[in-house]
Design a protein around this motif. Structure first.
Motif, PDB file in Angstrom:
ATOM      1  N   UNK A 156       0.995  -1.085   0.172  1.00 15.28           N
ATOM      2  CA  UNK A 156       0.031  -0.497  -0.045  1.00 15.28           C
ATOM      3  C   UNK A 156       0.829   0.886   0.221  1.00 15.28           C
ATOM      4  N   UNK A 157       1.724   1.232   1.268  1.00 14.54           N
ATOM      5  CA  UNK A 157       2.218   2.503   0.866  1.00 14.54           C
ATOM      6  C   UNK A 157       3.669   2.557   0.093  1.00 14.54           C
ATOM      7  N   UNK A 601       0.075   3.780  -3.662  1.00 15.96           N
ATOM      8  CA  UNK A 601      -0.869   3.749  -3.671  1.00 15.96           C
ATOM      9  C   UNK A 601      -1.019   3.589  -4.480  1.00 15.96           C
ATOM     10  N   UNK A 602      -1.264   2.107  -5.826  1.00 15.09           N
ATOM     11  CA  UNK A 602      -0.808   2.099  -6.760  1.00 15.09           C
ATOM     12  C   UNK A 602      -1.952   1.812  -7.850  1.00 15.09           C
ATOM     13  N   UNK A 603      -1.587   2.686  -8.958  1.00 17.89           N
ATOM     14  CA  UNK A 603      -3.210   2.688  -9.312  1.00 17.89           C
ATOM     15  C   UNK A 603      -3.907   1.329  -9.747  1.00 17.89           C
ATOM     16  N   UNK A 604      -3.048   0.100 -10.178  1.00 17.44           N
ATOM     17  CA  UNK A 604      -3.155  -1.241 -10.197  1.00 17.44           C
ATOM     18  C   UNK A 604      -4.195  -1.645  -9.275  1.00 17.44           C
ATOM     19  N   UNK A 611     -13.480  12.618  -3.964  1.00 18.55           N
ATOM     20  CA  UNK A 611     -13.458  12.992  -2.631  1.00 18.55           C
ATOM     21  C   UNK A 611     -11.549  13.045  -2.479  1.00 18.55           C
ATOM     22  N   UNK A 612     -10.717  12.261  -3.378  1.00 13.86           N
ATOM     23  CA  UNK A 612      -9.406  11.330  -3.300  1.00 13.86           C
ATOM     24  C   UNK A 612      -9.197  10.703  -2.242  1.00 13.86           C
ATOM     25  N   UNK A 613     -10.513   9.695  -1.582  1.00 14.33           N
ATOM     26  CA  UNK A 613     -10.260   8.701  -0.659  1.00 14.33           C
ATOM     27  C   UNK A 613     -10.049   7.194  -1.652  1.00 14.33           C
ATOM     28  N   UNK A 614      -9.012   6.678  -1.003  1.00 20.93           N
ATOM     29  CA  UNK A 614      -8.400   5.234  -2.844  1.00 20.93           C
ATOM     30  C   UNK A 614      -9.658   3.863  -1.868  1.00 20.93           C
ATOM     31  N   UNK A 615      -9.893   3.256  -2.782  1.00 22.87           N
ATOM     32  CA  UNK A 615     -10.942   2.305  -2.760  1.00 22.87           C
ATOM     33  C   UNK A 615     -10.423   1.565  -3.295  1.00 22.87           C
ATOM     34  N   UNK A 616     -10.330  -0.144  -3.184  1.00 25.40           N
ATOM     35  CA  UNK A 616      -9.708  -1.036  -3.612  1.00 25.40           C
ATOM     36  C   UNK A 616      -9.947  -1.890  -5.235  1.00 25.40           C
ATOM     37  N   UNK A 617      -9.408  -1.907  -6.161  1.00 28.27           N
ATOM     38  CA  UNK A 617      -9.999  -2.985  -6.899  1.00 28.27           C
ATOM     39  C   UNK A 617     -10.257  -3.823  -6.700  1.00 28.27           C
ATOM     40  N   UNK A 618     -10.917  -4.585  -8.118  1.00 26.42           N
ATOM     41  CA  UNK A 618     -11.811  -5.782  -7.508  1.00 26.42           C
ATOM     42  C   UNK A 618     -10.768  -6.672  -8.250  1.00 26.42           C
ATOM     43  N   UNK A 619      -9.445  -6.912  -6.937  1.00 31.25           N
ATOM     44  CA  UNK A 619      -8.503  -8.384  -8.006  1.00 31.25           C
ATOM     45  C   UNK A 619      -9.195  -9.692  -7.576  1.00 31.25           C
ATOM     46  N   UNK A 620      -9.645  -9.998  -8.352  1.00 27.80           N
ATOM     47  CA  UNK A 620      -9.901 -11.866  -8.386  1.00 27.80           C
ATOM     48  C   UNK A 620      -9.128 -12.849  -8.299  1.00 27.80           C
ATOM     49  N   UNK A 621      -8.094 -12.464  -8.792  1.00 21.73           N
ATOM     50  CA  UNK A 621      -6.655 -13.916  -8.487  1.00 21.73           C
ATOM     51  C   UNK A 621      -6.442 -13.448  -7.808  1.00 21.73           C
ATOM     52  N   UNK A 622      -5.197 -14.383  -7.456  1.00 29.13           N
ATOM     53  CA  UNK A 622      -4.269 -15.061  -6.231  1.00 29.13           C
ATOM     54  C   UNK A 622      -2.787 -14.302  -6.169  1.00 29.13           C
TER      55      UNK A 622
END
Ligand code: DMJ
Length: 630
Positions: A156-157, A601-604, A611-622
């Motif tokens: 994350x960081x 906070x990678x855009x991947x 409001x610039x609050x990061x929300x996670x992408x739905x990664x469905x693989x592991x």
């Protein structure tokens, strides 16, 4: 005379049962079913079963609901489950037992959340699945936080280990400066306005405003993720403790649905995804539930204002209209509310908005800014990528990205809208500046608002998924718009940009009246610098970002916090006495990211809400590369 027909003969059923017997049998059967069903919920550790019944999921791991959008094949296969068990008061709510348990939890958190950032990370990792804690007012649903974190592609960081190899110690120093600004903004707020919505730095007091229906602490909730990101550990703990102890939801005013959603819900969701702390999840969901009455309209398009007290049909106001940017900027947060609660109602509300917008006729492919929540018709033909329209477009492309590129409907809507915007609104001034005008029933206002300056970043973000032949074009369009917005800053005495700037009568990228010359610490221009930097690594964006830092320091910093200014063309600042919450949530965060590694906070892995609050992408693989690290 009407004669009542008295049955003299009740026919037997095929099983030989008479009607009363049949009725008794059915009664017994239904009682038995209810008993079995209820028992499932009373079993210990029954969260899996609850999940099974309350929220049908995809078989793949991941943030399934985020992929569960209209048009996605998975969405069509599912049925709406019942809403989950009604929630009991959240931690920090007003009943005494909940407050006592909050205190206990606080002590526990202090013990489990030691001081260093790495330890902060470890504690978050250690919190694991957000288990049910009904005795703490939890919302009974489990979310596997560790599994979610392990699916992130990047820590994350960011990869801090590489930092020492950076040739530019300058960049590090610049980042530190921005961190110091955040610390100063926070400490000033804490000193003079803790618990209020905003700080008034000149009068050194707090201000509640009228946007949040009686909710307090907007600055605190908007700041949580920025403090966390900048590793301002002590300040983050102060903010978290306030949320636990003092963020009460039993308010009864009228609030802006949009503002509560993007600032409070967005801030709480991000804080949860960054830390795994249950209090943020629970508060986000309970506040989300308070927003639902706004959707009680004939079309399901919400009214802009939600009355926290009454559950009445607030739409029943003749001629009222809802604003595109407001009802069109709920999608990201509401899908995550469903994801974290198991309650499908949030996702259903935003799916319905999508459905209405999909069906309605768009003049020239454009989306006007006002829609009647009663009739579902456009109210005025005013189109803008700035105020009133802006984040609707942003949420389309971000819905596509957040769904791990499965929400094809959002993607199509975004590129179709962008084509129409380019055809009818984008212009080049005689001086060669590209800008996005506003459209009023076919007539153009050759002006651009500061708010519209986010679009450089948005178009850059979306360029990679456009048709092959359009990609380079969109990258260039994004760069040109961002350059124009920079010009609006460069042409002022303070090197900060006005609220709106025009392209007419030989004047370009400047405000034409005092009422449009103010700067209220808005983020949109630096937001675009951040996206363009990540896309191009052209040093010009860091140069421009640094110009903003210097100007903020010179003209907006006061003894007790940062303030907006009333005239960017005057080098003697006239402060407006407001430290806006989005200054801490957005402006400083985007500046910090501009001077950070791309994998922070990678855009991947993340999309930023408006409001610039990061929300996670739905990664469905592991296939995590982060290996469970922060
Ligand atoms: C913020 O609250 C959000 O970025 C919103 O989308 C628009 N306005 C402000 C910042 O200018």
């Amino acid at each position: 005379m009407l004669m009542r027909k008295v049955p003299v003969f009740v026919p037997a059923s095929p099983w030989g049962l008479r009607l009363p017997q049949k009725f008794l049998f059915l009664l017994f059967l239904s009682g038995l079913i209810t008993l079995c069903f209820g028992a499932l919920f009373l079993l210990p550790n029954s969260s899996r079963l609850k999940r099974l019944f309350l929220a049908p999921r995809t078989q793949q791991p991941g943030l399934e609901v985020v992929a569960d959008i209209a048009g996605h094949p998975l969405a069509r296969e599912r049925e709406s489950p019942p809403n989950p068990v009604p929630a009991v008061p959240a931690p920090g709510e007003d009943d005494a037992s909940s407050q006592a348990s909050t205190r206990r939890r606080k002590v526990w958190l202090r013990r489990t959340h030691p001081t260093g950032t790495r330890e902060m990370a470890t504690a978050a990792r250690g919190s694991g699945s957000t288990a049910l804690r009904p005795q703490e007012g939890g919302i009974p649903f489990s979310f596997d936080f560790n599994a979610f974190r392990s699916r992130l592609r990047h820590p994350v960081l960011g990869t801090r280990a590489d930092e020492s190899k950076e040739p530019q110690s300058l960049v590090r120093a610049q980042r530190e400066k921005i961190k110091e600004m955040m610390q100063f903004a926070w400490r000033s707020y804490r000193l003079y306005a803790m618990g209020k919505n905003e700080l008034r730095p000149l009068t050194k007091d707090g201000y509640e405003g009228n946007m949040f229906g009686g909710l307090s602490g907007a600055t605190i909730i908007d700041s949580l993720d920025t403090l966390y990101l900048m590793e301002l550990q002590e300040e983050f703990q102060e903010a978290k403790a306030w949320v636990e102890e003092n963020f009460h939801l039993n308010v009864s005013g009228e609030a802006s649905l949009f503002e509560v959603n993007i600032r409070y819900i967005g801030g709480l969701l991000s804080a949860f995804y960054l830390t795994g702390e249950e209090v943020f999840r629970v508060k986000a969901i309970k506040l989300g539930e308070k927003l639902l009455p706004a959707f009680n309209t004939p079309t399901g398009i919400p009214k802009g204002v939600v009355n926290f007290k009454s559950r009445s049909w607030g739409w029943a106001m003749a001629g009222s209209s809802s604003i595109l940017a407001e009802f069109g900027s709920l999608h990201l947060e509401f899908l995550h509310l469903t994801e974290l609660s198991g309650n499908q109602v949030f996702a259903e509300k935003v799916r319905n908005i999508r459905k209405v917008l999909r069906k309605i006729n768009k003049p020239f492919g454009l989306y006007p800014n006002f829609l009647s929540p009663v009739s579902g018709n456009w109210m005025q033909h005013h189109v803008s990528v700035g105020g009133l329209g802006d984040s609707f477009y942003e949420y389309l492309i971000k819905s596509w990205l957040m769904s791990a590129k499965t929400d094809v409907e959002a993607k199509d809507m975004y590129y179709e809208a962008l084509e129409a915007i380019e055809t009818y609104l984008v212009n080049v001034s005689p001086g060669g500046l590209t800008y996005i005008a506003e459209w009023r029933g076919g007539i153009l206002d050759h002006k651009m608002g500061h708010l519209a300056c986010f679009s450089g970043g948005m178009i850059a973000l979306g360029a990679e998924d456009a048709k092959e032949e359009k990609r380079a074009h969109y990258r260039e369009l994004a760069a040109q718009i961002t350059k124009t917005c920079h010009e609006s800053y460069a042409r002022s005495d303070t090197k900060l940009g006005p609220e709106a700037f025009w392209f007419n009568s030989g004047r370009e990228a400047v405000a034409t009246q005092l009422s449009e010359s103010y700067y209220i610490l808005r983020p949109e221009v630096v937001e675009s610098y951040m996206y363009l930097w990540r896309q191009t690594h052209d040093p010009i964006y860091r140069e421009w970002g640094w110009e903003v830092v210097l100007a903020l320091e010179k003209y907006c910093r006061t003894e007790a916090g940062f303030s907006g200014i009333q005239d960017v063309y005057s080098s003697v600042p006239n402060h407006d006495n407001k430290q806006q919450t989005f200054f801490l949530a957005e402006t400083l965060k985007y500046l910090y990211l501009l001077f950070s590694e791309d994998d922070m906070l990678s855009l991947e892995d993340w999309v930023f809400n408006t409001e610039a609050h990061p929300l996670p992408v739905n990664h469905s693989d592991s296939s995590s590369r982060a290996g469970g690290r922060l």
